[in-house]
Design a protein around this motif. Structure first.
Motif, PDB file in Angstrom:
ATOM      1  N   ASN A   1       0.910  -1.284   0.108  1.00 58.85           N
ATOM      2  CA  ASN A   1      -0.102   0.043   0.003  1.00 58.85           C
ATOM      3  C   ASN A   1       0.852   1.082  -0.020  1.00 58.85           C
ATOM      4  O   ASN A   1       1.766   1.221   0.750  1.00 58.85           O
ATOM      5  N   THR A   2       0.567   2.220  -0.973  1.00 61.26           N
ATOM      6  CA  THR A   2       1.357   3.211  -1.006  1.00 61.26           C
ATOM      7  C   THR A   2       0.675   4.669  -1.693  1.00 61.26           C
ATOM      8  O   THR A   2      -0.336   4.144  -2.344  1.00 61.26           O
ATOM      9  N   LYS A   3       1.092   5.457  -1.522  1.00 61.54           N
ATOM     10  CA  LYS A   3       0.442   6.967  -2.296  1.00 61.54           C
ATOM     11  C   LYS A   3       1.703   7.359  -3.158  1.00 61.54           C
ATOM     12  O   LYS A   3       2.853   7.608  -2.721  1.00 61.54           O
ATOM     13  N   ILE A   4       1.123   7.803  -4.451  1.00 59.84           N
ATOM     14  CA  ILE A   4       2.039   8.392  -5.310  1.00 59.84           C
ATOM     15  C   ILE A   4       1.245   9.784  -5.948  1.00 59.84           C
ATOM     16  O   ILE A   4       0.235   9.663  -6.164  1.00 59.84           O
ATOM     17  N   TRP A   5       2.145  10.751  -5.977  1.00 59.46           N
ATOM     18  CA  TRP A   5       1.554  11.805  -6.889  1.00 59.46           C
ATOM     19  C   TRP A   5       2.551  12.219  -7.958  1.00 59.46           C
ATOM     20  O   TRP A   5       3.596  11.864  -8.059  1.00 59.46           O
ATOM     21  N   ALA A   6       1.473  12.818  -9.102  1.00 60.69           N
ATOM     22  CA  ALA A   6       2.004  13.070 -10.154  1.00 60.69           C
ATOM     23  C   ALA A   6       2.000  14.688 -10.193  1.00 60.69           C
ATOM     24  O   ALA A   6       0.669  15.068 -10.188  1.00 60.69           O
ATOM     25  N   VAL A   7       2.804  15.712 -10.139  1.00 64.21           N
ATOM     26  CA  VAL A   7       2.367  17.092 -10.235  1.00 64.21           C
ATOM     27  C   VAL A   7       3.182  17.584 -11.516  1.00 64.21           C
ATOM     28  O   VAL A   7       4.166  17.450 -11.974  1.00 64.21           O
ATOM     29  N   ARG A   8       2.261  18.546 -12.147  1.00 58.28           N
ATOM     30  CA  ARG A   8       2.309  19.176 -13.262  1.00 58.28           C
ATOM     31  C   ARG A   8       3.091  20.410 -12.984  1.00 58.28           C
ATOM     32  O   ARG A   8       2.664  21.382 -11.966  1.00 58.28           O
ATOM     33  N   ASN A   9       4.189  20.748 -13.887  1.00 59.68           N
ATOM     34  CA  ASN A   9       4.887  22.177 -13.677  1.00 59.68           C
ATOM     35  C   ASN A   9       4.833  22.878 -15.028  1.00 59.68           C
ATOM     36  O   ASN A   9       4.961  21.972 -16.190  1.00 59.68           O
ATOM     37  N   GLU A  10       5.061  24.018 -15.189  1.00 60.27           N
ATOM     38  CA  GLU A  10       5.139  24.716 -16.563  1.00 60.27           C
ATOM     39  C   GLU A  10       6.292  25.549 -16.064  1.00 60.27           C
ATOM     40  O   GLU A  10       6.571  26.487 -15.072  1.00 60.27           O
ATOM     41  N   ASP A  11       7.303  25.843 -17.193  1.00 65.90           N
ATOM     42  CA  ASP A  11       8.351  26.651 -17.036  1.00 65.90           C
ATOM     43  C   ASP A  11       7.838  27.973 -17.734  1.00 65.90           C
ATOM     44  O   ASP A  11       6.841  28.304 -18.173  1.00 65.90           O
ATOM     45  N   ILE A  12       8.791  28.991 -17.881  1.00 64.58           N
ATOM     46  CA  ILE A  12       8.350  30.020 -18.346  1.00 64.58           C
ATOM     47  C   ILE A  12       7.968  30.448 -19.816  1.00 64.58           C
ATOM     48  O   ILE A  12       7.336  31.071 -20.156  1.00 64.58           O
ATOM     49  N   ASN A  13       8.299  29.251 -20.535  1.00 64.13           N
ATOM     50  CA  ASN A  13       7.661  29.350 -21.949  1.00 64.13           C
ATOM     51  C   ASN A  13       6.632  28.310 -22.060  1.00 64.13           C
ATOM     52  O   ASN A  13       6.092  28.174 -23.054  1.00 64.13           O
ATOM     53  N   PHE A  14       5.899  28.033 -20.851  1.00 61.93           N
ATOM     54  CA  PHE A  14       4.724  27.274 -20.880  1.00 61.93           C
ATOM     55  C   PHE A  14       5.091  25.754 -21.356  1.00 61.93           C
ATOM     56  O   PHE A  14       4.028  24.961 -21.879  1.00 61.93           O
ATOM     57  N   ASN A  15       6.069  25.183 -21.139  1.00 61.14           N
ATOM     58  CA  ASN A  15       6.486  23.966 -21.411  1.00 61.14           C
ATOM     59  C   ASN A  15       5.942  23.166 -20.300  1.00 61.14           C
ATOM     60  O   ASN A  15       6.461  23.564 -19.174  1.00 61.14           O
ATOM     61  N   GLU A  16       5.280  21.980 -20.496  1.00 61.80           N
ATOM     62  CA  GLU A  16       4.641  21.035 -19.391  1.00 61.80           C
ATOM     63  C   GLU A  16       5.669  20.123 -19.003  1.00 61.80           C
ATOM     64  O   GLU A  16       5.969  19.365 -19.748  1.00 61.80           O
ATOM     65  N   THR A  17       5.860  19.815 -18.019  1.00 60.67           N
ATOM     66  CA  THR A  17       6.510  18.668 -17.330  1.00 60.67           C
ATOM     67  C   THR A  17       5.668  18.153 -16.216  1.00 60.67           C
ATOM     68  O   THR A  17       5.033  18.813 -15.637  1.00 60.67           O
ATOM     69  N   TRP A  18       6.044  16.888 -15.838  1.00 61.12           N
ATOM     70  CA  TRP A  18       5.329  15.890 -14.799  1.00 61.12           C
ATOM     71  C   TRP A  18       6.465  15.445 -14.040  1.00 61.12           C
ATOM     72  O   TRP A  18       7.307  14.944 -14.436  1.00 61.12           O
ATOM     73  N   LYS A  19       6.336  15.443 -12.667  1.00 59.30           N
ATOM     74  CA  LYS A  19       7.163  14.892 -11.701  1.00 59.30           C
ATOM     75  C   LYS A  19       6.477  13.936 -10.887  1.00 59.30           C
ATOM     76  O   LYS A  19       5.361  14.054 -10.207  1.00 59.30           O
ATOM     77  N   ILE A  20       6.734  12.702 -10.865  1.00 57.63           N
ATOM     78  CA  ILE A  20       6.049  11.556 -10.135  1.00 57.63           C
ATOM     79  C   ILE A  20       6.955  11.584  -8.690  1.00 57.63           C
ATOM     80  O   ILE A  20       8.242  11.231  -8.898  1.00 57.63           O
ATOM     81  N   MET A  21       6.213  11.598  -7.569  1.00 55.33           N
ATOM     82  CA  MET A  21       6.997  11.448  -6.420  1.00 55.33           C
ATOM     83  C   MET A  21       6.125  10.709  -5.397  1.00 55.33           C
ATOM     84  O   MET A  21       4.929  10.493  -5.622  1.00 55.33           O
ATOM     85  N   PHE A  22       6.668  10.512  -4.501  1.00 55.04           N
ATOM     86  CA  PHE A  22       6.012  10.402  -2.989  1.00 55.04           C
ATOM     87  C   PHE A  22       5.480  11.497  -2.314  1.00 55.04           C
ATOM     88  O   PHE A  22       6.324  12.595  -2.664  1.00 55.04           O
ATOM     89  N   PRO A  23       4.169  11.551  -1.698  1.00 52.88           N
ATOM     90  CA  PRO A  23       3.849  12.821  -1.071  1.00 52.88           C
ATOM     91  C   PRO A  23       4.906  13.424  -0.040  1.00 52.88           C
ATOM     92  O   PRO A  23       5.044  14.805  -0.289  1.00 52.88           O
ATOM     93  N   GLU A  24       5.722  12.656   0.592  1.00 54.16           N
ATOM     94  CA  GLU A  24       6.633  13.240   1.685  1.00 54.16           C
ATOM     95  C   GLU A  24       7.905  13.940   0.849  1.00 54.16           C
ATOM     96  O   GLU A  24       8.859  14.600   1.419  1.00 54.16           O
ATOM     97  N   GLU A  25       8.128  13.660  -0.546  1.00 55.61           N
ATOM     98  CA  GLU A  25       9.287  14.361  -1.392  1.00 55.61           C
ATOM     99  C   GLU A  25       8.693  15.657  -1.869  1.00 55.61           C
ATOM    100  O   GLU A  25       9.521  16.462  -2.343  1.00 55.61           O
ATOM    101  N   TYR A  26       7.575  15.886  -1.586  1.00 54.00           N
ATOM    102  CA  TYR A  26       6.921  17.267  -2.124  1.00 54.00           C
ATOM    103  C   TYR A  26       7.707  18.599  -1.266  1.00 54.00           C
ATOM    104  O   TYR A  26       7.774  18.641  -0.120  1.00 54.00           O
TER     105      TYR A  26
END
Length: 97
Positions: free
Chosen positions: A72-97
């Protein structure tokens, strides 16, 4: 998905089969829905060999049965955008946020 990154914790501690599953589900959602229907925070919860994929805004959830034995675990995927509106996703454990 070329703009997908994982944290050190995910790379060292998450079963590769589960990481691949999360990546595929995220990519499918991104390719099917308009950007405004995809929350910046995607939550994946593994419990009793089921995977719940949900988001809060707009509220959505889907459940999948996993093949294999995963802890049993929880995983987050968080979307980020840079100044040029390029989208990236980061997969992490909630405690790494």
């Amino acid at each position: 998905m070329e703009n997908l990154h994982i944290t050190k914790g995910i790379g060292e501690n998450l079963d590769l089969r589960l990481l691949i599953t999360v990546s595929i589900l995220l990519e499918e959602k991104i390719s099917k829905l308009p950007k405004e229907d995809i929350d910046y925070l995607q939550i994946f919860e593994v419990k009793n060999n089921k995977l719940l994929h949900r988001q809060e805004v707009p509220e959505q959830s889907e459940e999948y049965i996993l093949q294999g034995n995963f802890k049993n675990t929880k995983i987050w995927a968080v979307r980020n955008e840079d100044i040029n509106f390029n989208e990236t996703w980061k997969i992490m454990f909630p405690e790494e946020y």
